[in-house]
Enzyme design. Sequence first.
Site, short mmCIF file in Angstrom:
data_model
loop_
_atom_site.label_atom_id
_atom_site.label_comp_id
_atom_site.label_asym_id
_atom_site.label_seq_id
_atom_site.Cartn_x
_atom_site.Cartn_y
_atom_site.Cartn_z
N SER A 99 0.82 -1.22 0.00
CA SER A 99 0.00 0.00 0.00
C SER A 99 0.85 1.27 0.00
O SER A 99 1.91 1.32 0.62
CB SER A 99 -0.86 -0.01 1.26
OG SER A 99 -1.39 1.26 1.52
N GLU A 141 0.21 3.66 1.72
CA GLU A 141 0.26 4.12 3.12
C GLU A 141 1.63 3.82 3.75
O GLU A 141 1.98 4.41 4.76
CB GLU A 141 -0.85 3.46 3.94
CG GLU A 141 -2.24 4.00 3.66
CD GLU A 141 -2.44 5.46 4.10
OE1 GLU A 141 -1.99 5.82 5.19
OE2 GLU A 141 -3.04 6.22 3.33
N TYR A 197 -1.81 0.56 10.53
CA TYR A 197 -2.08 -0.09 9.24
C TYR A 197 -0.84 0.01 8.33
O TYR A 197 -0.40 -0.98 7.74
CB TYR A 197 -3.29 0.57 8.56
CG TYR A 197 -3.47 0.16 7.12
CD1 TYR A 197 -4.10 -1.04 6.80
CD2 TYR A 197 -3.02 0.97 6.07
CE1 TYR A 197 -4.26 -1.43 5.48
CE2 TYR A 197 -3.18 0.59 4.75
CZ TYR A 197 -3.81 -0.61 4.46
OH TYR A 197 -3.96 -0.99 3.15
P1 GDP Z 1 -6.54 6.21 3.29
O1 GDP Z 1 -5.68 7.03 2.39
O2 GDP Z 1 -6.31 4.74 3.15
O3 GDP Z 1 -6.51 6.64 4.71
O4 GDP Z 1 -8.05 6.41 2.71
P2 GDP Z 1 -9.33 7.20 3.26
O5 GDP Z 1 -10.28 7.25 2.10
O6 GDP Z 1 -9.85 6.60 4.52
O7 GDP Z 1 -8.79 8.66 3.61
C1 GDP Z 1 -8.18 9.48 2.66
C2 GDP Z 1 -7.93 10.83 3.26
O8 GDP Z 1 -9.17 11.51 3.48
C3 GDP Z 1 -7.21 10.85 4.61
O9 GDP Z 1 -6.18 11.82 4.57
C4 GDP Z 1 -8.29 11.29 5.60
O10 GDP Z 1 -7.78 12.02 6.73
C5 GDP Z 1 -9.10 12.21 4.70
N1 GDP Z 1 -10.46 12.47 5.20
C6 GDP Z 1 -11.02 13.68 5.45
N2 GDP Z 1 -12.27 13.53 5.91
C7 GDP Z 1 -12.51 12.20 5.97
C8 GDP Z 1 -13.65 11.43 6.38
O11 GDP Z 1 -14.67 11.95 6.78
N3 GDP Z 1 -13.53 10.06 6.26
C9 GDP Z 1 -12.39 9.46 5.80
N4 GDP Z 1 -12.32 8.13 5.68
N5 GDP Z 1 -11.30 10.17 5.42
C10 GDP Z 1 -11.36 11.51 5.51
#
Ligand code: GDP
Length: 326
Positions: A127, A129, A151
């Site tokens: 990933s 990440e 993670y």
């Molecule tokens: P990730 O890159 O695997 O963490 O995928 P996510 O889709 O969960 O999050 C992507 C980005 O969106 C991260 O930087 C989060 O902090 C940002 N983010 C902002 N608001 C939200 C929210 O309400 N839900 C989630 N899941 N992410 C959010």
Amino acid sequence: MPRALITGITGQDGLYLAELLLDKGYDVFGLIRGQNNPKAELVARTVPDVRVLAGDLTDLSSLLRALNTSQPDEVYNLGAISFVAYSWEQASLTTDVTAKGVLNILEAIRLYAGSDLSGVRFYQASSSEMFGKVQHVPQSESTLLWPRSPYGVAKTFGHYMTINYRESYGMHASSGILFNHESPRRGPEFVTRKVSLGVAAIKLGLQEKLVMGNLEARRDWGFAGDYVDAMWRMLQQPEGGDYVVATGVTHSIRDLLAAAFSAVDIPEWEKYVEHDDRFLRPAEVDMLIGDATKAKSTLDWAPTVTFGELVQMMVESDLAALTASL
Ligand code: GDP
């Protein structure tokens, strides 16, 4: 007929990969965890030709049993606890499944294959990440890893263990460093799907607001259907390897909101969006952008869906599903 075993068959990527492999004439087996898993029905409905096996990445003997039953030429390890925010809440469980689960499946393959390890090819879902606090822009296979969540740390363990089995035992093991990839099948906890579902509901008058966290984070978002094709291509190479899979374009959460609201002809999106600190994370990955030069040149892979098309696809799909349920 080639045979494939997929862990994580109930997830977004498991379903797309199963469809791709069935189309190519594979006999596909999928590992499903838990007693009476509620997602088993989704698998049966979406990919009825997949043969479902019971097993769990934390249970080595169940993996051995699944390998003995499926006799696979290719194993795709897509199973994981995959939601970054949740990984702080249950860091130990995330480590057991997302990190140690990789060791378990690698070890199960080694025990199952015996002296003919070359007969089973392995794909590990790594990933972006793992890049976390990015040490170089854009990120490639050689960029130093600096994970920023339980993670990310767990995925980093799985990535290096995959390389280690390749180097120690000569296993045909590949690690796909996939940047965020989305689709109408994405879980609603992830930001793209949360936004597409919320925007569709707001458009239909079913919801008033979208409550969000950090809007400044940037991600390199691609279409999951394109990314599972890259997985398959990795296992068709003469040798295992590590590949970044990405679009090379980055957008903020703000851009995502603007694109999603504009897909339903609402230009002034700020009116509908509120902030809540509970969606902030203890440590953030601020900016991801991938360099997929190696995947392009070696695998002849390229993304086919742009960010705008992806957002449009997801919003339209949620709009259609919500409208049909009214
Ligand atoms: P990730 O890159 O695997 O963490 O995928 P996510 O889709 O969960 O999050 C992507 C980005 O969106 C991260 O930087 C989060 O902090 C940002 N983010 C902002 N608001 C939200 C929210 O309400 N839900 C989630 N899941 N992410 C959010």
